[in-house]
Scaffold this active site. Structure first.
Site, PDB file in Angstrom:
ATOM      1  N   THR A  43      90.005 103.741 104.190  1.00  7.06           N
ATOM      2  CA  THR A  43      89.356 104.886 103.908  1.00  7.06           C
ATOM      3  C   THR A  43      87.989 104.793 104.438  1.00  7.06           C
ATOM      4  OG1 THR A  43      90.379 104.404 101.771  1.00  7.06           O
ATOM      5  CG2 THR A  43      89.021 105.984 101.724  1.00  7.06           C
ATOM      6  N   GLY A 115      89.689  93.660  99.333  1.00  2.00           N
ATOM      7  CA  GLY A 115      91.109  93.574  99.556  1.00  2.00           C
ATOM      8  C   GLY A 115      91.046  93.139 101.160  1.00  2.00           C
ATOM      9  N   GLY A 116      89.920  93.617 101.799  1.00  2.62           N
ATOM     10  CA  GLY A 116      90.084  93.448 103.366  1.00  2.62           C
ATOM     11  C   GLY A 116      89.262  92.302 103.702  1.00  2.62           C
ATOM     12  N   GLU A 122      79.767  93.546 102.433  1.00  2.84           N
ATOM     13  CA  GLU A 122      79.783  94.639 101.758  1.00  2.84           C
ATOM     14  C   GLU A 122      78.654  94.604 100.680  1.00  2.84           C
ATOM     15  OE1 GLU A 122      84.367  96.351 102.478  1.00  2.84           O
ATOM     16  OE2 GLU A 122      84.027  95.047 100.695  1.00  2.84           O
TER      17      GLU A 122
HETATM   18  C1  5RP Z   1      87.506  95.530 102.213  1.00  2.95           C
HETATM   19  C2  5RP Z   1      87.142  96.446 100.776  1.00  2.95           C
HETATM   20  C3  5RP Z   1      87.851  97.749 101.051  1.00  2.95           C
HETATM   21  O1  5RP Z   1      86.867  98.732 101.028  1.00  2.95           O
HETATM   22  C4  5RP Z   1      88.952  97.945 100.113  1.00  2.95           C
HETATM   23  O2  5RP Z   1      90.005  96.972 100.412  1.00  2.95           O
HETATM   24  C5  5RP Z   1      89.864  99.112 100.003  1.00  2.95           C
HETATM   25  O3  5RP Z   1      90.421  99.367 101.141  1.00  2.95           O
HETATM   26  P1  5RP Z   1      91.269 100.675 101.675  1.00  2.95           P
HETATM   27  O4  5RP Z   1      90.299 101.860 101.699  1.00  2.95           O
HETATM   28  O5  5RP Z   1      91.909 100.173 103.184  1.00  2.95           O
HETATM   29  O6  5RP Z   1      92.270 100.641 100.596  1.00  2.95           O
HETATM   30  O7  5RP Z   1      86.846  96.012  99.873  1.00  2.95           O
HETATM   31  O8  5RP Z   1      86.999  94.407 101.824  1.00  2.95           O
END
Ligand code: 5RP
Length: 249
Positions: A43, A115-116, A122
């Site tokens: 996103t 999640g990433g 961040e």
């Molecule tokens: C990465 C993050 C991302 O912002 C989170 O995983 C959301 O990812 P996506 O937009 O692909 O659903 O925190 O560490």
């Protein structure tokens, strides 16, 4: 604008990734000369690319970005957005605005991120920014945090055993995150590993975890670099819905 057809999750991400830049620009909340933190994930990358189109079209100039991951840094390089470190004299440790995605968002706009596996950088960026804006599709809205999407905890590899034991004392179950494109564990952009930690829901379905308290508590464990609860810099949240609308809260 409402649509007849239900938007898929991917379409919602594209919608909100563009809408956030358009709306912030219209309101003067993204301006030339700003220092902007740029998040990670599918996103956030849409927002980065859309921001780049404003720079290319001459609507914005002299934007200085801080990237939160290799993914974002590379996207900025490919799209002509100048990238600095938070420590550079141009940024001087403080950002005007940061835009990022999230894995879960509770009704008080507390977040789970990582999640990433990018939540360390961040959080450094987003806790040093005046205005934090989070963008997400509607699947990310949840009644409480900690029992569904696991809390990512970045750890120094040598501390894994003791950290798992301490997390278990806090009631969590932990799984060492495995890599998709390599055998063995995920190695983060900082050279560390990730424990994904989940708590069992209470009998009424709620969570045993207070995100703000647990954010501090987990970070006290020796060997923990940072965890994925984001509770300290309350964001403005933009949510794309399947009906084509983008809600702000
Ligand atoms: C990465 C993050 C991302 O912002 C989170 O995983 C959301 O990812 P996506 O937009 O692909 O659903 O925190 O560490």
């Amino acid at each position: 604008m409402k649509t007849e057809k239900k938007l898929s999750q991917k379409e919602q991400k594209a919608l909100v990734g563009k809408a956030v830049i358009d709306r912030l620009f219209e309101r003067g909340l993204i301006k030339s000369g700003m220092k902007i933190g740029l998040g990670t994930g599918s996103t956030a990358i849409i927002a980065v690319e859309h921001l780049a189109s404003y720079i290319r079209d001459g609507k914005l100039s002299d934007v200085k970005a801080v990237a939160t991951s290799f993914q974002t840094h590379i996207t900025c390089e490919e799209n002509g957005i100048p990238v600095y470190t938070l420590n550079s004299k141009e940024i001087a440790g403080k950002l005007d605005l940061s835009i990022d995605g999230a894995d879960e968002i509770d009704p008080d706009n507390n977040l789970i991120k990582g999640g990433g596996a990018a939540h360390v950088q961040e959080k450094i960026v987003e806790y040093n920014t005046k205005r934090l804006v989070i963008i997400a599709d509607e699947s990310k809205l949840v009644p409480h945090l900690g029992t569904k999407f696991p809390l990512p905890v970045e750890i120094i590899p040598a501390s894994r055993g003791p950290v798992v034991r301490e997390m278990e004392k806090l009631g969590a179950s932990c799984i060492l995150r495995s890599c998709a494109g390599k055998d063995g564990p995920v190695v983060t952009d900082n050279g560390n590993q990730i424990l994904d930690c989940t708590w069992q829901a209470l009998p009424d379905g709620s969570s045993p975890v207070n995100p703000a308290k647990m954010e501090d508590r987990v970070n006290k464990i020796t060997g923990v670099v940072e965890n994925g609860f984001f509770t300290k810099n309350k964001p403005l949240v933009f949510i794309a819905h399947a009906d084509g609308t983008v809600e702000e809260r």
